[in-house]
Design a protein around this motif. Structure first.
Motif, PDB file in Angstrom:
ATOM      1  N   PHE A 117       0.836  -1.208   0.000  1.00 58.77           N
ATOM      2  CA  PHE A 117       0.000   0.000   0.000  1.00 58.77           C
ATOM      3  C   PHE A 117       0.867   1.253   0.000  1.00 58.77           C
ATOM      4  O   PHE A 117       0.621   2.200  -0.771  1.00 58.77           O
ATOM      5  CB  PHE A 117      -0.928  -0.007   1.217  1.00 58.77           C
ATOM      6  N   LEU A 118       1.886   1.293   0.853  1.00 59.49           N
ATOM      7  CA  LEU A 118       2.736   2.474   0.939  1.00 59.49           C
ATOM      8  C   LEU A 118       3.448   2.740  -0.382  1.00 59.49           C
ATOM      9  O   LEU A 118       3.569   3.891  -0.821  1.00 59.49           O
ATOM     10  CB  LEU A 118       3.756   2.311   2.063  1.00 59.49           C
ATOM     11  N   ALA A 119       3.903   1.688  -1.035  1.00 59.37           N
ATOM     12  CA  ALA A 119       4.571   1.851  -2.332  1.00 59.37           C
ATOM     13  C   ALA A 119       3.612   2.442  -3.369  1.00 59.37           C
ATOM     14  O   ALA A 119       3.990   3.316  -4.159  1.00 59.37           O
ATOM     15  CB  ALA A 119       5.122   0.508  -2.812  1.00 59.37           C
ATOM     16  N   GLU A 120       2.370   1.985  -3.330  1.00 58.00           N
ATOM     17  CA  GLU A 120       1.382   2.475  -4.288  1.00 58.00           C
ATOM     18  C   GLU A 120       1.014   3.934  -3.992  1.00 58.00           C
ATOM     19  O   GLU A 120       0.883   4.754  -4.921  1.00 58.00           O
ATOM     20  CB  GLU A 120       0.130   1.592  -4.228  1.00 58.00           C
ATOM     21  N   VAL A 121       0.851   4.273  -2.725  1.00 59.47           N
ATOM     22  CA  VAL A 121       0.542   5.655  -2.360  1.00 59.47           C
ATOM     23  C   VAL A 121       1.691   6.574  -2.746  1.00 59.47           C
ATOM     24  O   VAL A 121       1.484   7.682  -3.276  1.00 59.47           O
ATOM     25  CB  VAL A 121       0.249   5.765  -0.845  1.00 59.47           C
ATOM     26  N   THR A 122       2.901   6.140  -2.467  1.00 56.28           N
ATOM     27  CA  THR A 122       4.077   6.955  -2.793  1.00 56.28           C
ATOM     28  C   THR A 122       4.128   7.274  -4.282  1.00 56.28           C
ATOM     29  O   THR A 122       4.341   8.425  -4.685  1.00 56.28           O
ATOM     30  CB  THR A 122       5.366   6.223  -2.368  1.00 56.28           C
ATOM     31  N   LYS A 123       3.912   6.268  -5.101  1.00 57.30           N
ATOM     32  CA  LYS A 123       3.937   6.462  -6.552  1.00 57.30           C
ATOM     33  C   LYS A 123       2.858   7.447  -6.999  1.00 57.30           C
ATOM     34  O   LYS A 123       3.133   8.350  -7.811  1.00 57.30           O
ATOM     35  CB  LYS A 123       3.739   5.115  -7.249  1.00 57.30           C
ATOM     36  N   ARG A 124       1.673   7.297  -6.456  1.00 61.49           N
ATOM     37  CA  ARG A 124       0.566   8.157  -6.876  1.00 61.49           C
ATOM     38  C   ARG A 124       0.727   9.579  -6.338  1.00 61.49           C
ATOM     39  O   ARG A 124       0.430  10.549  -7.044  1.00 61.49           O
ATOM     40  CB  ARG A 124      -0.766   7.556  -6.411  1.00 61.49           C
ATOM     41  N   ALA A 125       1.188   9.733  -5.107  1.00 65.53           N
ATOM     42  CA  ALA A 125       1.346  11.064  -4.524  1.00 65.53           C
ATOM     43  C   ALA A 125       2.443  11.851  -5.232  1.00 65.53           C
ATOM     44  O   ALA A 125       2.350  13.083  -5.385  1.00 65.53           O
ATOM     45  CB  ALA A 125       1.650  10.957  -3.037  1.00 65.53           C
ATOM     46  N   GLN A 126       3.482  11.161  -5.670  1.00 69.78           N
ATOM     47  CA  GLN A 126       4.565  11.835  -6.372  1.00 69.78           C
ATOM     48  C   GLN A 126       4.120  12.390  -7.720  1.00 69.78           C
ATOM     49  O   GLN A 126       4.775  13.286  -8.276  1.00 69.78           O
ATOM     50  CB  GLN A 126       5.740  10.873  -6.563  1.00 69.78           C
ATOM     51  N   ALA A 127       3.012  11.882  -8.249  1.00 68.33           N
ATOM     52  CA  ALA A 127       2.502  12.352  -9.534  1.00 68.33           C
ATOM     53  C   ALA A 127       1.576  13.554  -9.401  1.00 68.33           C
ATOM     54  O   ALA A 127       1.115  14.101 -10.411  1.00 68.33           O
ATOM     55  CB  ALA A 127       1.768  11.215 -10.241  1.00 68.33           C
TER      56      ALA A 127
END
Length: 507
Positions: A293-303
């Protein structure tokens, strides 16, 4: 926000609405004082005689026409919202379309919810017909916020109007042009009387509205300001609806759709630059899916990027003083051992805040306990959903919540202490016109939207009509002793067994 005196001899004070992204003046508005507010309420009181005399169908026709005007002039209103509070045009359009949907629902359903209906009189009063209906209060004062300057106040304005009330609307000093635009377009479809009026200014103008003799106040804002509103209304026993802030949580169970949950967390926490009372601020994730979950949130938030250009996904922080709050929350979280996997202290600029995702933040940090109202998320790992619910409920707020779980979503949503919840989606309850909207605890009380929202702006009227006489007349001094005996016998027959416990419960 700048305040100036008008050059004319009238001595009227004005203030400028500023574009939060550029600091440029958008428009200038008067600061209405107590006398002007009282005059507006007096005009509304006169207009109430006209508006309440219309049938539900007639009011619905006007409200639908208003919705049509807003729809046809949608780009214009989007530009006013964008200029005054900074959100991208697409986000402005989203809240306006949702507001139109609520206008339509209120217009369509007011008669069904508020019209006269028969209820059972019971056995003791079987010779009566019992009816309940809902009468408009008269004049409703609405004090609106700046973060959703169309959608949020419309949850009170449209429902109060559909119920037969007139409205005096005090928009936020950060979005007065939106309020003026709404009142001007409403006057196009209801030119006969000032059914919807706007007064502009700062806190004292809102206080003046509370003291101006309205029949109810609907307020949206912080819990602290809500106490001031209640205090001002208490002198005249004016009832209030308070929609305060929140510290809403998102729960991610082990069986959740991780991609969907991460998308919801980022949009729920970052959209409108995090300036959403029902936005996501805390996330509690089952330890089995935490890393994914954290990896997915990180990727999306960085965009996601904050800015004033068309490519930016979020806009500026509308209220300059909120920048210090956001900075304090982030710095406190980092100073106490938290880590920023996206953004951080440097993400807080002079007008914009870039998305920030914090982990390992202590639960007693202000980033977890206080409303941040910025594009930040705290994400915590939990061993199970029982712990997630416990942490979610360890707050004085109780506005909304979100749960992602394939098997336990409804169960977990019911266990959360909040007025609203979404399962496997985020903030969806606000978009359903038939659902009540509101919180508990420091998040306020009372409801807008749906049947509950219509009834909030009415007074229930009970009518019992005698249809025929019966021998057992209890409401007279001339009743014989036999009548009292018959009443006791009847009560015993009807209710005498109600106090008996089931045999297995007798201990």
């Amino acid at each position: 926000m700048t305040v100036t005196d008008v050059p004319e001899t009238s001595g009227t004070t004005t203030f400028d609405s500023l574009n939060p992204a550029t600091g440029e003046v958008v428009s200038t508005h008067p600061v209405h004082g107590p006398d002007e507010v009282r005059a507006a309420v007096a005009r509304a009181r006169e207009a109430a005689a006209f508006w309440s005399s219309l049938s539900f169908a007639q009011r619905a026709e006007r409200l639908r026409a208003w919705g049509g005007v807003i729809t046809r002039r949608l780009p214009q209103l989007c530009e006013v919202v964008h200029a005054e509070m900074g959100k991208p045009h697409a986000d402005a359009q989203l809240e306006i379309v949702l507001a139109i949907d609520h206008i339509t629902w209120a217009a369509k359903n007011a008669a069904k919810v508020l019209g006269p209906r028969r209820v059972s009189p019971g056995l003791l009063m079987a010779n009566h017909a019992a009816t309940v209906e809902y009468a408009p209060l008269g004049v409703v004062g609405v004090i609106g916020p700046w973060n959703y300057p169309v959608f949020t106040p419309m949850g009170s304005i449209a429902y109060a109007l559909a119920a037969g009330n007139t409205v005096v609307f005090k928009p936020s000093e950060h979005s007065p042009g939106v309020g003026t635009w709404l009142a001007d377009t409403f006057a196009q479809v209801v030119p006969e009387a000032p059914v919807l009026q706007v007064v502009t200014g700062f806190g004292p103008t809102g206080e003046a509205l509370c003291r101006a003799g309205v029949d109810k106040i609907a307020f949206t804002g912080s819990a602290k300001t809500g106490t001031h509103v209640m205090r001002a209304c208490s002198d005249t026993l004016t009832p209030v609806i308070i929609e305060g802030g929140g510290k809403d949580a998102l729960l991610v169970d082990a069986d959740a759709d991780i991609a969907a949950a991460a998308d919801a967390a980022v949009w729920g926490g970052m959209s409108n630059a995090g300036q959403t009372c029902i936005g996501v601020e805390r996330v509690y994730v089952h330890e089995r899916v935490y890393d994914a979950f954290l990896a997915e949130v990180t990727k999306r938030a960085q965009a996601v990027r904050a800015g004033a250009d068309r490519g930016a996904k979020i806009g500026p922080i509308t209220m300059p003083s909120q920048l210090d709050v956001i900075r304090r929350h982030v710095e406190d979280a980092l100073a106490r051992g938290g880590r920023a996997v996206v953004g951080g202290a440097d993400a807080v600029g002079e007008r914009f805040v870039q998305p920030t995702v914090l982990v390992d933040v202590p639960e007693d940090s202000v980033a977890v306990t206080e409303e941040t109202f910025g594009p930040t998320l705290t994400i915590a790992k939990v061993p199970d959903m029982d712990e997630a619910v416990r942490r979610t409920n360890a707050t004085s707020y109780g506005l909304g919540a979100t749960v992602f779980s394939r098997s336990r979503g409804l169960e977990l949503a019911r266990r959360i202490r909040s007025g609203m919840a979404s399962v496997n989606s985020v903030i969806s309850f606000a978009a359903v016109p038939s659902l009540p909207f509101g919180g508990i605890g420091q998040s306020g009380f009372g409801r807008i939207h749906g049947p509950d929202g219509l009834k909030e702006f009415t007074a229930a009227k009970a009518i019992a009509r005698k249809r025929f006489s019966i021998p057992l007349n209890l409401t007279t001094f001339s009743r014989p002793a036999a009548a009292d005996k018959a009443m006791a016998t009847l009560a015993t027959l009807l209710y005498g067994s109600g106090g008996k416990l089931p045999r297995r419960s007798r201990r």
